[in-house]
Write an enzyme that holds these catalytic residues in place. Sequence first.
Site, short mmCIF file in Angstrom:
data_model
loop_
_atom_site.label_atom_id
_atom_site.label_comp_id
_atom_site.label_asym_id
_atom_site.label_seq_id
_atom_site.Cartn_x
_atom_site.Cartn_y
_atom_site.Cartn_z
CE LYS A 151 -2.04 2.56 3.07
NZ LYS A 151 -2.02 3.88 2.36
CD GLU A 162 13.02 4.63 8.25
OE1 GLU A 162 12.84 5.66 8.94
OE2 GLU A 162 13.04 4.62 7.02
CB CYS A 201 12.90 9.60 8.15
SG CYS A 201 13.74 8.39 7.11
CD GLU A 243 10.09 13.07 11.52
OE1 GLU A 243 10.92 12.52 10.78
OE2 GLU A 243 9.06 12.49 11.93
#
Length: 474
Positions: A175, A251, A285, A376
């Site tokens: 997906k 992750e 990331c 973040e």
Amino acid sequence: MTSFGHVIDGEERESADGTRFASVDPWTRQPWAEAALGGPDEAGVAITAARRAFDEGPWPRMGLAERGALLHRLADLVESHADELARADSRDMGKPMADARDQDVPRTARNLRFFADHARLSTSEAYPMDSGHHAYARFEPAGVVTAIAPWNFPLMLESWKVAPALAWGNTVVLKPAEDTPASATILARLAVEAGLPPGVFNVVHGYGPGSAGEALTTDPRVDRITFTGESGTGRAITAAAARNLTPVSLELGGKGANLVFADADLDDAVGWSIRAIFSNAGQVCLAGSRLFVQRPVLEEFTARFVAAAEALRIGDPAQDTTQVGPLASEEHWRKVTSYLDDPGGKVLTGGRGDGWVVRPTVIADAPLDSRVHREEIFGPVVTVTPFDTEEEGVRLANDSPFGLNAMLFTENLSRAHRVSAALRAGTVWTNCFFVRDLRAPFGGVGDSGWGREGGTFSREFFTEPKACIMAVRP
């Protein structure tokens, strides 16, 4: 308008109810393509196809060399369709076309080739036994894999999950992120052309909670779940998978620390640090979004860093000269710019641009407990903080719930080894950034993830190790 469907059991198809959704080009802010919008029903059909292909089909029963040859064929097709794949990612999420074509597509082909060869060349283990028995380990495919990929490096990170899963004989339901459906469908079309049997590689488009994503992570017929994305979603997936005891690899987010010591080569440090935070408009990331500079070089480094940030070329991702494009969606642009409304420090350069663009932004004197320093942002925004001693630098770098990666710049070899060992991160780069060896472990600690990918670490996740013990008769 370009159309992308699900690819299930070797065929491209629409959703049962015919529902579609638009993919918006972040530069023009206009729809450029439509994709089939799937839900639990489409996810269930895809899992059924993958289950049948694993339980009854030839894929897991092929020799490693035969499977590897088909993955190499797929890599050939990826390379020959480089422009089409790069254009899909560029239009879906605003990535500069040059980066998608020259970096992401070649890396996708390398992922396919590496894991095809790694599976074929991997060795098993034998265990001598004093009893006269013979013991050895087998690594057998785990089964059906759900792979959920992010929108920031769509094609490349899809292949990072799909390649090892397929190489070890599993079947896959992928997906892609709903913001970036195009390259996943193209990759699945190429897999059919390469000769992968029906049901081996399936793609379902849709959303997460209450939709295709949730169905793919709660179905008991799934044997492995691999996810790359933000930490909150990772927690939800883990909770869902726990009900079926399905192994999960995560992750997740990052808030990478970047330590520049006074003895660093400043040309080197500035160049790599610019790439580390402003590549892909900061939507990485692994971004070095917390920059710590030792005080003796703080003024010089900061001045050069700001000048380099201001020199980056912002513009249309379709132009090869563009280095910074727009953010991937209006929703994400609103999130990133919310940090600029209350930066908590002095903005040295940057801020809002036209449309969904955020100009490379450098913030000094942000408090250590401020949002821009702790959270973040996932955009082209970096904080610059001074430090005095090596011990203080390490302490500041480790003061984060995230632990995906870190960087340091120094000409002192002893310090490089010392600090690398002390930093709480899954990957530490010294005098470089984003250099990868696909054999090495990749993943994070804390809020940055669970498990490791790459090389033998992928083998451990995508296989079921089996101990075989036999009596040796005279």
